[in-house]
Design an enzyme around this catalytic site. Structure first.
Site, PDB file in Angstrom:
ATOM      1  N   CYS A  58       0.824  -1.219   0.000  1.00 35.02           N
ATOM      2  CA  CYS A  58       0.000   0.000   0.000  1.00 35.02           C
ATOM      3  C   CYS A  58       0.854   1.263   0.000  1.00 35.02           C
ATOM      4  CB  CYS A  58      -0.956   0.018   1.196  1.00 35.02           C
ATOM      5  SG  CYS A  58      -2.168  -1.302   1.230  1.00 35.02           S
ATOM      6  N   ARG A  59       1.321   1.652   1.178  1.00 43.89           N
ATOM      7  CA  ARG A  59       1.993   2.938   1.329  1.00 43.89           C
ATOM      8  C   ARG A  59       3.357   3.010   0.661  1.00 43.89           C
ATOM      9  NH1 ARG A  59       1.551   3.064   7.706  1.00 43.89           N
ATOM     10  NH2 ARG A  59       1.871   0.850   7.277  1.00 43.89           N
ATOM     11  N   ASP A 111      -2.297   3.697   7.692  1.00 45.38           N
ATOM     12  CA  ASP A 111      -2.369   2.492   6.866  1.00 45.38           C
ATOM     13  C   ASP A 111      -3.782   2.387   6.305  1.00 45.38           C
ATOM     14  OD1 ASP A 111      -2.322  -0.005   5.705  1.00 45.38           O
ATOM     15  OD2 ASP A 111      -1.330  -0.974   7.408  1.00 45.38           O
TER      16      ASP A 111
END
Length: 161
Positions: A13-14, A126
Site C-alpha cells: 500500500c503505502r 495504513d
C-alpha cells in the site's frame, strides 16, 4: 547514486505508492539518473505479491507507474540505502531494532512525515482496512512529504535541477 528505500508493513500500500510518487518527481525534475529507489515491508505477509489493487488504482489516477512486487526489508538494505524512510512509528521501531541487530547503529532511519512541515512525528495512516478514500488520503500525504524530502536531498547533495 543516492539510494532511497520506502518502508511500510506489508509493502503493498503505502511504500510502493511512495516509491512511485518519488520516481515521478525525480523523472519530472530530470534527476532520475542520480537516484535508485525501492520499497519494502517489515513483515513477510505479501512477499512476491503485486501492490493492493486500490494502490494500483490510486496510482493510475495520478499517472504513476508501479512496477513492484512485495518484498521484506533485509540486512543488505540497511547497509546499502542512504535514506530509509518508514511510514509509521511501528515500522520505524522495527527498522531501528534491525539496524542494531545487524550492526548498523549509526544508520539514520527517517519517518516519512518528518519531511512535511507541520506533520513532523506523525504517521502515514495504513489504508489497508479502509476504502479507496484512504488511498487518496495517503497519496496527498505522501506527495507533500516526498516533495519536502526531495527538496532536502537536493539541497544536501547540491543537485542541480
Amino acid at each position: 547514486m543516492i539510494k532511497v528505500l520506502f518502508v511500510c508493513l506489508g509493502n503493498i500500500c503505502r511504500s510502493p505508492l511512495a516509491e512511485a510518487i518519488f520516481n515521478k518527481k525525480i523523472e519530472e525534475a530530470g534527476i532520475h539518473h542520480q537516484f535508485k529507489s525501492d520499497s519494502a515491508g517489515t513483515s513477510d505477509f505479501h512477499i512476491g505479491e503485486l501492490p493492493d489493487e486500490r494502490t494500483i488504482k490510486c496510482a493510475g489516477k495520478h499517472n504513476l507507474t508501479i512496477n513492484h512486487r512485495g518484498r521484506q526489508v533485509n540486512r543488505t538494505d540497511l547497509r546499502d540505502f542512504h535514506y530509509i524512510i518508514a511510514m509509521d512509528d511501528s515500522n520505524l521501531r522495527i527498522l531501528n531494532n534491525l539496524k542494531e541487530r545487524f550492526g548498523f547503529q549509526t544508520k539514520q532511519i527517517y519517518l516519512m512525515r518528518d519531511f512535511a512541515e507541520g506533520s513532523e512525528g506523525q504517521s502515514v495512516p495504513d489504508p489497508y482496512y479502509g476504502g479507496e478514500e484512504g488511498f487518496e488520503e495517503i497519496y496527498t500525504i505522501l506527495d507533500e512529504s516526498i516533495e519536502g524530502f526531495l527538496g532536502k536531498v537536493i539541497q544536501t547533495h547540491q543537485i542541480y535541477v
